[in-house]
Design a protein around this motif. Structure first.
Motif: not given
Length: 164
Positions: A14, A64, A141, A145
């Motif tokens: 990302v 991403g 990623r 998150e």
């Protein structure tokens, strides 16, 4: 090839670009087709990339890339930066500047603090070790998150809280 962001693997790379101001609802709606079109057309040495792009917290452009399908090359990264510059011009904001750090305020809004004022904000108690900080240097990623934002003292900002 465009995929929904949540469909990218946890290992997806990302890139996070912080906007100088929050986007309006109208801007978020208007920019959506461009994000999808960029992700759909993004290539590396002629190979289609499995990618996504979205805004989070109204203020962060996140791109991403599933590197298991194909890595980004220098040329494809240059293409993504050109796209970001086009968004800056279209939206009348800055996405590539790094002078301000972003924190999540208790009211859920993004608070920008100029780098040169960081030490003062800590000393004055406006920023605490547990202040949620958006570390835009994260590269996968999974971290996006689970650790974005993260308590400031668990990031590179820890040195500002040592001894306080």
């Amino acid at each position: 090839m465009f995929v929904a962001f949540h469909e990218l693997p946890a290992t997806a790379r990302v890139w996070i670009y912080q906007a100088s101001r929050p986007l309006t609802d109208a801007e978020l709606t208007a920019v959506q087709p461009a994000l999808q079109q960029f992700s759909e057309a993004w290539t590396s040495h002629g190979r289609t990339l499995r990618a996504s792009a979205e805004f989070r917290y109204r203020q962060f452009l996140v791109i991403g890339l599933d590197e298991a399908v194909a890595d980004a090359s220098g040329c494809s990264i240059d293409a993504s930066v050109r796209f970001v510059r086009e968004l800056e011009a279209a939206l009348g904001l800055t996405l590539l500047a790094k002078e301000e750090l972003a924190f999540l305020a208790p009211d859920g809004q993004v608070q920008l603090v100029p780098r040169r004022e960081l030490k003062q904000a800590v000393l004055a108690g406006r920023l605490q070790p547990d202040s949620p900080y958006f570390d835009n240097t994260i590269a996968q990623r999974a971290a996006l998150e689970t650790a974005w934002p993260a308590p400031a003292a668990t990031t590179w900002l820890a040195r500002y809280f040592a001894g306080n």
